[in-house]
Design a protein around this motif. Structure first.
Motif, PDB file in Angstrom:
ATOM      1  N   UNK A 266       0.855  -1.192   0.000  1.00  0.00           N
ATOM      2  CA  UNK A 266       0.000   0.000   0.000  1.00  0.00           C
ATOM      3  C   UNK A 266       0.888   1.238   0.000  1.00  0.00           C
ATOM      4  N   UNK A 267       0.578   2.159  -0.909  1.00  0.00           N
ATOM      5  CA  UNK A 267       1.434   3.325  -1.106  1.00  0.00           C
ATOM      6  C   UNK A 267       1.410   4.313   0.059  1.00  0.00           C
ATOM      7  N   UNK A 268       0.234   4.583   0.606  1.00  0.00           N
ATOM      8  CA  UNK A 268       0.097   5.656   1.591  1.00  0.00           C
ATOM      9  C   UNK A 268      -0.074   5.142   3.019  1.00  0.00           C
ATOM     10  N   UNK A 269       0.514   5.893   3.963  1.00  0.00           N
ATOM     11  CA  UNK A 269       0.567   5.455   5.362  1.00  0.00           C
ATOM     12  C   UNK A 269      -0.822   5.367   5.993  1.00  0.00           C
ATOM     13  N   UNK A 284       2.079  -4.459   3.514  1.00  0.00           N
ATOM     14  CA  UNK A 284       3.355  -3.749   3.574  1.00  0.00           C
ATOM     15  C   UNK A 284       3.165  -2.318   3.095  1.00  0.00           C
ATOM     16  N   UNK A 285       3.657  -1.359   3.861  1.00  0.00           N
ATOM     17  CA  UNK A 285       3.610   0.056   3.482  1.00  0.00           C
ATOM     18  C   UNK A 285       4.787   0.346   2.561  1.00  0.00           C
ATOM     19  N   UNK A 388      -6.250  10.662  -4.806  1.00  0.00           N
ATOM     20  CA  UNK A 388      -5.329  10.094  -3.833  1.00  0.00           C
ATOM     21  C   UNK A 388      -6.024   9.031  -3.009  1.00  0.00           C
ATOM     22  N   UNK A 389      -5.251   8.038  -2.567  1.00  0.00           N
ATOM     23  CA  UNK A 389      -5.803   6.909  -1.804  1.00  0.00           C
ATOM     24  C   UNK A 389      -6.575   7.356  -0.571  1.00  0.00           C
ATOM     25  N   UNK A 390      -6.121   8.428   0.050  1.00  0.00           N
ATOM     26  CA  UNK A 390      -6.758   8.859   1.302  1.00  0.00           C
ATOM     27  C   UNK A 390      -8.250   9.160   1.124  1.00  0.00           C
TER      28      UNK A 390
END
Length: 393
Positions: A266-269, A284-285, A388-390
């Motif tokens: 996953x790209x974003x925290x 995995x981040x 964006x994923x967020x």
């Protein structure tokens, strides 16, 4: 700065010509223009020319009707160039080029990393052959000391520690060499794909070279069995995930992990943190582009899992960077990886959170080809929006 003289202009013209490589047969001339008078001073230039003529080193051609007042040009045999260099206290260009070639080859024969060798083969040596050399040799020596240090790195090192160790100053790399090194790495390093067209952040490029701003940390969530200095570790006991630092990644031995059936990067925290632990899944981040240390660790993990059925997925931003990161993971780490939550349905679902794509990135995206994400690429191009994923949270 010492004032320019007539001989300096003559030498510079000679060095710009095809005769720079110590050709001394034949004659040459230098035409005097108003700008030369302004730089040197008219009386000073005429006086210098007269002194050289009296020494039989050149011949003055005066502007017709302006004898002793205005010079049209000076003529001289090329056999005098060595003496011109001597009295001007300048090193001949052919000697400077030969010295730099020797220095470059001395380093080149020690270099092992392909990107550094490619830089020298494709750029440095061809330029030297044409007479394009570094006017400040101490700067060139400093660059090659830096490249020599980078060539030796096999594990991460903090930027200032690297600078102190290989350049004798903790800040000189960042101040004087970092931009140059990043440019070389982008152009010749296969860890930056051509199609990415400089999409990696500078810090990501440095990480690929083992240069760290701060200690690398691999955030994972799920059950992973490793052995570190004789101790067995099972990360499954951390329900909300845990962190493996650089030393742990470097020294860990990956054990059999038959429980793993899926790996999700996953790209974003924020999305990594929100992703619930799932039986059989290792999350995995990726924080963007995995560093070489992380990359090697994950490739070793994939090798260990090669005898069992495992699904590899990646979830990232629906934008140019997210697509490039997916391509990087596919090329460098998990060839079997497939996109997750990076499709038409997700795009349309969260379209209201979309933001306009930058024009420069839109143009790059139009040239990008990725079959697994082509539908998404076409949607971004059509709508001019990125997500964006967020937005999913």
């Amino acid at each position: 700065m010492e004032k320019m003289k007539l001989l300096d202009f003559i030498i510079e013209q000679y060095e710009r010509s095809s005769k720079w490589d110590n050709e001394t047969s034949g004659n040459a001339s230098f035409r005097i223009e108003e700008k030369h008078y302004k730089i040197i001073g008219k009386s000073a230039l005429i006086e210098e020319a007269k002194e050289l003529e009296n020494s039989d080193l050149l011949k003055i051609r005066w502007v017709k009707g302006y004898y002793n007042i205005d010079i049209e040009k000076v003529e001289y045999p090329l056999s005098n160039m060595a003496y011109f260099y001597q009295i001007s206290k300048r090193k001949p260009k052919y000697i400077a080029v030969a010295e730099q070639k020797d220095m470059v080859m001395k380093y080149y024969l020690t270099f092992k990393k392909p990107w550094i060798r490619s830089y020298i083969e494709s750029e440095v040596l061809p330029k030297l052959e044409k007479g394009d050399y570094e006017k400040k040799p101490e700067k060139m020596e400093q660059l090659y000391q830096c490249l020599s240090g980078l060539d030796r790195l096999e594990s991460p090192i903090f930027k200032r520690v690297f600078s102190k160790r290989y350049l004798n100053n903790s800040k000189v790399f960042e101040k004087e060499l970092q931009k140059k090194i990043i440019g070389i790495a982008r152009k010749y390093g296969d860890f930056v794909e051509d199609t990415m067209d400089y999409s990696m952040e500078d810090s990501d490029v440095l990480n690929q070279l083992y240069i760290e701003e701060y200690s690398q940390e691999l955030n994972i969530k799920g059950k992973l069995r490793i052995k570190v200095e004789g101790s067995l570790i099972d990360t499954g006991c951390f329900p909300y995930g845990t962190v493996l630092n650089s030393q742990t990644i470097k020294n860990a031995i990956i054990l059999d992990n038959p429980q793993i059936t899926k790996i999700l990067t996953i790209e974003n925290k924020a999305n990594f943190t929100a992703e619930p632990m799932e039986e059989g899944t290792l999350i995995i981040f990726s924080h963007g582009y995995f560093s070489p240390l992380e990359r090697n660790f994950l490739k070793e993990l994939a090798d260990n899992l090669s005898g069992q059925p495992v699904t590899y997925l990646h979830s990232g931003d629906l934008d140019f960077g997210g697509i490039c990161i997916f391509r990087y993971i596919k090329k460098q780490i998990f060839p079997q990886v497939k996109p997750y939550r990076m499709d038409k349905d997700i795009f349309n679902k969260y379209k209201s959170f979309g933001e306009p794509i930058e024009e420069v990135k839109l143009e790059k995206l139009k040239k990008l080809e990725e079959p697994m994400l082509q539908e998404l690429i076409n949607l971004i191009i059509k709508t001019g929006l990125v997500i964006e994923q967020e937005a999913y949270l």
